[in-house]
Design a protein around this motif. Structure first.
Motif, short mmCIF file in Angstrom:
data_model
loop_
_atom_site.label_atom_id
_atom_site.label_comp_id
_atom_site.label_asym_id
_atom_site.label_seq_id
_atom_site.Cartn_x
_atom_site.Cartn_y
_atom_site.Cartn_z
N UNK A 1 0.85 -1.20 0.00
CA UNK A 1 0.00 0.00 0.00
C UNK A 1 0.88 1.24 0.00
N UNK A 2 0.77 2.11 -1.01
CA UNK A 2 1.62 3.31 -1.06
C UNK A 2 1.34 4.25 0.11
N UNK A 3 2.37 4.97 0.51
CA UNK A 3 2.21 6.02 1.50
C UNK A 3 2.28 5.57 2.94
N UNK A 4 2.38 4.26 3.19
CA UNK A 4 2.47 3.76 4.55
C UNK A 4 3.95 3.71 4.96
N UNK A 5 4.26 4.29 6.11
CA UNK A 5 5.67 4.36 6.51
C UNK A 5 6.05 3.16 7.39
N UNK A 6 7.32 3.07 7.72
CA UNK A 6 7.83 1.92 8.47
C UNK A 6 7.24 1.85 9.87
N UNK A 7 7.00 2.99 10.48
CA UNK A 7 6.39 2.99 11.81
C UNK A 7 4.99 2.39 11.75
N UNK A 8 4.24 2.73 10.72
CA UNK A 8 2.89 2.19 10.56
C UNK A 8 2.94 0.69 10.27
N UNK A 9 3.97 0.24 9.55
CA UNK A 9 4.14 -1.20 9.34
C UNK A 9 4.31 -1.90 10.69
N UNK A 10 5.12 -1.32 11.56
CA UNK A 10 5.28 -1.94 12.88
C UNK A 10 3.98 -1.91 13.67
N UNK A 11 3.28 -0.78 13.65
CA UNK A 11 2.01 -0.69 14.37
C UNK A 11 1.05 -1.79 13.92
N UNK A 12 1.00 -2.02 12.61
CA UNK A 12 0.11 -3.05 12.07
C UNK A 12 0.53 -4.43 12.57
N UNK A 13 1.83 -4.72 12.57
CA UNK A 13 2.32 -6.01 13.05
C UNK A 13 2.03 -6.20 14.53
N UNK A 14 2.19 -5.13 15.31
CA UNK A 14 1.92 -5.23 16.74
C UNK A 14 0.43 -5.51 16.99
N UNK A 15 -0.43 -4.86 16.22
CA UNK A 15 -1.86 -5.10 16.36
C UNK A 15 -2.23 -6.52 15.94
N UNK A 16 -1.60 -6.98 14.87
CA UNK A 16 -1.88 -8.32 14.34
C UNK A 16 -1.52 -9.41 15.35
N UNK A 17 -0.44 -9.18 16.09
CA UNK A 17 0.06 -10.22 17.00
C UNK A 17 -0.43 -10.06 18.44
N UNK A 18 -0.97 -8.90 18.79
CA UNK A 18 -1.27 -8.59 20.19
C UNK A 18 -2.13 -9.66 20.85
N UNK A 19 -3.29 -9.93 20.28
CA UNK A 19 -4.19 -10.91 20.89
C UNK A 19 -3.68 -12.33 20.72
N UNK A 20 -2.97 -12.59 19.61
CA UNK A 20 -2.42 -13.92 19.37
C UNK A 20 -1.33 -14.27 20.39
N UNK A 21 -0.49 -13.29 20.68
CA UNK A 21 0.54 -13.52 21.70
C UNK A 21 -0.11 -13.76 23.06
N UNK A 22 -1.10 -12.95 23.39
CA UNK A 22 -1.79 -13.11 24.68
C UNK A 22 -2.44 -14.49 24.78
#
Length: 445
Positions: free
Chosen positions: A34-55
């Protein structure tokens, strides 16, 4: 499918999903293109994706209660986790490095949860690893127990969030050191892995906060690629469906990496270069749409030539007929870029700030062709058009690549493997000393 009627809204929708902190609503892999998404937002997305799964994994992790030895063994056991141990781009990139490892100091284990296709690459991989574990029938807990039971000191995940990944195994922490490498171009978040194998061009130290992993720096490009692949007789243009004359722009990336802004540039290049064609990999669901998009931009649809899938050897033979590879953005070429450079075909890329947008730039740096790395869309267009229009400059670029192929670090798999072993040793030493993970580099990084 390259249906782009609503494409302009994709960035806003993605950013909105991240901003509302909807855990697991947006796959990190889908965000890479997706154009325009920065590296910080990539990390935010990964953290959200894994948050409940890790828990959700914590009770099982507590039940398994793996304990990890800090003593340094005679041979450090490295485990590679993947479902791509067959004829696949990841295996083609990695195989020569696996074969080159120092078996006096390292013992390599494959943990394969993919299909056994019975092919030559599968057989070669079985021979290359000291131990090949077919774990396709095991669930996450059983697989984690198998990894721990094998005494793996460093577990290297080759999947990340790509298709068929088993990140749930990593969440159970079956190995004392866990590494994100090669298969996924970004951070996994959630403290799933301790290190990301990268290089200084891919991820400058200043970008550390955008990644949950610590950087493990290779001295040149992070991507392995050996020199054993040989080229047979190059087919004729007619045999692969290309016109007999005219400049051949090429992009063999998957169609999901195509975006309207990049396709705009490609069509401008076709318009500015008489008799040129754009050679693309077959994309059955997208071909009609792409031809329509070309027509809307004033380019005859028949100037798009679609190449069928081929076995790797045959593909490398035909690839030599391309004149110039045009990279995509923000998700650029990975294996397709290194294959092109190995085949002697220059690659023009536009580097962004995210991991997937900088891979081709990393490869070009390592092969001594950094002048082909653009920093903006207009610069990208200018570099590509200059090469297509100036035959002397183009031939000089080709000659430089041909010289550098066998002399620069990019395809020196022996030196690459020594550097990789140095990183593994440094990772283990920090664990053995009771130190947390932190950025590491080789003596040549």
């Amino acid at each position: 499918m390259c249906e782009w009627d609503e494409f302009a809204q994709s960035t806003t929708r993605a950013r909105d999903a991240i901003g509302r902190a909807r855990s697991g609503q947006l796959s990190p892999f889908l965000l890479l293109s997706v154009p325009g998404i920065n590296a910080r937002e990539h990390r935010d997305c990964s953290e959200l994706w894994t948050r409940d799964r890790v828990a959700a994994s914590l009770p099982e992790r507590d039940r398994l209660a793996f304990r990890h030895d800090k003593r340094t063994p005679d041979k450090l056991r490295i485990g590679y986790l993947s479902n791509d141990f067959h004829e696949h781009a990841t295996s083609r990139l990695l195989i020569e490095s696996i074969e080159a490892h120092d078996r006096e100091r390292f013992e390599l284990h494959a943990f394969s949860f993919g299909v056994d296709d019975g092919g030559a690459m599968r057989r070669r991989l079985r021979t290359a690893f000291d131990v090949f574990h077919d774990v396709s029938a095991l669930d996450d807990a059983e697989l984690a127990q198998a990894i721990h039971g094998a005494g793996i000191g460093i577990l290297v995940d080759l999947k990340g969030f790509t298709r068929g990944a088993r990140t749930g195994v990593l969440m159970l922490r079956p190995a004392p050191v866990q590494v994100n490498f090669l298969g996924y171009p970004g951070t996994l978040g959630g403290e799933i892995c301790d290190y990301l194998i990268t290089d200084r061009y891919m991820t400058p130290l200043a970008a550390s906060s955008d990644y949950s992993e610590s950087f493990a720096y290779m001295p040149h490009s992070y991507q392995p690629h050996g020199r054993s692949e040989l080229f047979g007789k190059t087919p004729t243009r007619a045999e692969v469906g290309l016109p007999e004359a005219g400049f051949v722009f090429c992009c063999f990336n998957q169609a999901y990496k195509f975006t309207p802004p990049v396709f705009d540039l490609w069509c401008r290049l076709l318009q500015a270069t008489p008799d040129s064609v754009l050679w693309l990999l077959c994309a059955e669901q997208a071909e009609g749409n792409l031809r329509g998009e070309a027509l809307r931009r004033g380019v005859s649809p028949d100037r798009l030539i679609f190449a069928p899938d081929m076995r790797q050897g045959e593909h490398l033979h035909r690839l030599q007929l391309a004149d110039l590879v045009l990279d995509t953005s923000p998700y650029g070429a990975h294996t397709t870029a290194s294959d092109a450079l190995w085949a002697g075909v220059p690659v023009v890329t536009c580097a962004g700030e995210t991991f997937p947008s900088r891979v081709a730039g990393s490869l070009l740096h390592a092969v001594g062709l950094s002048e082909l790395i653009a920093t903006s869309e207009e610069d990208y267009f200018a570099v590509a058009l200059t090469l297509a229009a100036d035959i002397e400059l183009f031939e000089a670029c080709k000659a430089k690549l041909e010289r550098n192929r066998l002399t620069t670090p990019l395809f020196d798999v022996a030196a690459y493997t020594v550097a990789l072993e140095e990183l593994y040793t440094a990772m283990w030493q920090r664990h053995s000393d009771g130190m947390p993970h932190a950025p590491i580099w080789t003596s040549r990084s």
